[in-house]
Design a protein around this motif. Structure first.
Motif, short mmCIF file in Angstrom:
data_model
loop_
_atom_site.label_atom_id
_atom_site.label_comp_id
_atom_site.label_asym_id
_atom_site.label_seq_id
_atom_site.Cartn_x
_atom_site.Cartn_y
_atom_site.Cartn_z
N ASN A 25 -17.15 -10.32 -4.22
CA ASN A 25 -16.47 -11.48 -5.22
C ASN A 25 -16.74 -13.03 -4.76
N GLU A 26 -17.48 -13.68 -5.38
CA GLU A 26 -17.68 -15.18 -4.77
C GLU A 26 -16.91 -16.12 -5.64
N SER A 27 -16.22 -15.77 -6.70
CA SER A 27 -15.54 -16.83 -7.27
C SER A 27 -14.05 -15.87 -7.74
N VAL A 28 -13.09 -16.29 -6.89
CA VAL A 28 -11.70 -15.76 -7.04
C VAL A 28 -10.73 -16.87 -7.34
N TRP A 29 -9.37 -16.13 -7.52
CA TRP A 29 -8.30 -16.94 -7.84
C TRP A 29 -7.36 -16.56 -6.66
N ALA A 30 -6.60 -17.90 -6.48
CA ALA A 30 -5.49 -17.54 -5.50
C ALA A 30 -4.28 -16.82 -6.28
N ILE A 31 -4.04 -15.69 -5.93
CA ILE A 31 -3.00 -14.71 -6.48
C ILE A 31 -1.55 -14.92 -5.78
N PRO A 32 -0.56 -15.42 -6.89
CA PRO A 32 0.71 -15.98 -6.08
C PRO A 32 1.74 -15.19 -5.72
N THR A 33 1.14 -13.85 -5.37
CA THR A 33 2.00 -12.62 -5.02
C THR A 33 1.70 -12.15 -3.43
N PRO A 34 2.62 -11.43 -2.86
CA PRO A 34 2.02 -10.78 -1.57
C PRO A 34 1.12 -9.60 -2.03
N ALA A 35 0.47 -8.90 -0.91
CA ALA A 35 -0.48 -7.71 -1.36
C ALA A 35 -0.53 -6.95 -0.02
N MET A 36 -1.18 -5.55 -0.19
CA MET A 36 -1.09 -4.76 0.82
C MET A 36 -2.36 -4.72 1.39
N SER A 37 -2.76 -4.75 2.69
CA SER A 37 -4.28 -4.88 3.35
C SER A 37 -4.34 -3.29 3.36
N CYS A 38 -5.65 -3.04 3.56
CA CYS A 38 -6.32 -1.59 3.81
C CYS A 38 -5.78 -0.77 4.97
N LEU A 39 -5.18 -1.50 5.91
CA LEU A 39 -4.90 -0.73 7.45
C LEU A 39 -3.21 -0.47 6.74
N ALA A 40 -2.58 -1.43 6.24
CA ALA A 40 -1.24 -0.85 5.84
C ALA A 40 -1.10 0.20 4.78
N ALA A 41 -2.32 0.23 4.00
CA ALA A 41 -2.14 1.18 2.93
C ALA A 41 -2.36 2.63 3.48
N LYS A 42 -3.00 2.70 4.71
CA LYS A 42 -3.19 4.02 5.43
C LYS A 42 -1.93 4.51 6.22
N ASN A 43 -0.95 3.56 6.39
CA ASN A 43 0.24 4.00 7.10
C ASN A 43 1.17 5.11 6.22
N PRO A 44 1.90 5.88 6.95
CA PRO A 44 2.54 6.63 6.37
C PRO A 44 3.75 6.15 5.46
N ASP A 45 4.10 4.98 5.76
CA ASP A 45 5.17 4.20 4.97
C ASP A 45 4.37 2.65 4.79
N PRO A 46 3.48 2.80 3.60
CA PRO A 46 3.08 1.40 3.24
C PRO A 46 3.81 0.47 2.80
N VAL A 47 3.82 -0.96 3.21
CA VAL A 47 4.45 -1.85 2.80
C VAL A 47 3.54 -3.13 2.73
N GLU A 48 3.60 -4.08 1.77
CA GLU A 48 2.85 -5.26 1.45
C GLU A 48 2.94 -5.98 2.80
N ASP A 49 1.79 -6.15 3.31
CA ASP A 49 1.75 -7.06 4.71
C ASP A 49 1.12 -8.26 4.60
N ILE A 50 0.45 -8.72 3.54
CA ILE A 50 -0.41 -9.91 3.39
C ILE A 50 0.68 -10.88 2.55
N SER A 51 0.79 -12.03 3.00
CA SER A 51 1.66 -12.97 2.51
C SER A 51 0.86 -13.55 1.45
N SER A 52 1.87 -14.15 0.30
CA SER A 52 1.34 -14.71 -1.10
C SER A 52 1.04 -16.27 -0.34
N ALA A 53 0.28 -16.94 -1.23
CA ALA A 53 -0.77 -16.43 -2.03
C ALA A 53 -1.87 -15.66 -1.36
#
Length: 169
Positions: A25-53
């Motif tokens: 995706n070469e045209s994107v928006w800054a989304i003003p919320t945290p998100a979860m990385s692929c690495l975090a999603a693969k953990n047994p207890d996934p948490v949002e680890d990417i800061s906003s925006a």
């Protein structure tokens, strides 16, 4: 918010840079919320680890057209320089375990001669900040860092780039 994400997923293009064609995706928006990385999603207890925006660059595809050498990705960087960005610049680097986590395929970062690889998970970069949260569009690039490797094992460093724009609405 749902409209932003839908638009992001539809705004994908391909650019050729030397022997590596990068599709993201070469045209994107800054989304003003945290998100979860692929690495975090693969953990047994996934948490949002990417800061906003954050910016969501989608699944990334790499078409390696060189038929004599393999290409090994060592990192993916998103870079922008503009006075509207807090601090005047922004850089996000995905490497190591975070890079490997972008795909479920083992050793996906090694692209054999003449083949294509694609991530299974979205490349997401967090912590982008705009001065006074001003609505703006910033130009930047996705850089793919790595090296070409021939059949004899000789390595040559290489960087390929895809231009992007990020909107803060």
């Amino acid at each position: 918010m749902k409209a932003f994400i839908t638009a992001i997923l539809l705004a994908s293009t391909v650019a050729q840079a030397g022997e590596l064609e990068i599709s993201a995706n070469e045209s994107v928006w800054a989304i003003p919320t945290p998100a979860m990385s692929c690495l975090a999603a693969k953990n047994p207890d996934p948490v949002e680890d990417i800061s906003s925006a954050h910016i969501r660059l989608g699944n990334v595809s790499f078409n390696w057209t060189d038929t004599d050498n393999d290409f090994v990705i060592t990192s993916i960087k998103v870079k922008m320089v503009d006075n509207i960005l807090s601090g005047g610049s922004y850089e996000c680097t995905t490497s190591g375990a975070a890079l490997e986590a972008l795909s479920n395929e083992l050793n996906w970062t090694t692209i054999p001669a003449g083949t294509t690889k694609e991530t299974d998970c979205n490349l997401i970069c967090g912590g982008i900040s705009f001065v006074d949260n001003t609505p703006a569009t910033v130009n930047g690039k996705i850089e793919v860092h790595g090296y070409k490797q021939n059949k004899s094992g000789e390595q040559t460093q290489a960087i390929y780039a895809l231009p992007i724009t990020v909107d803060n609405l």
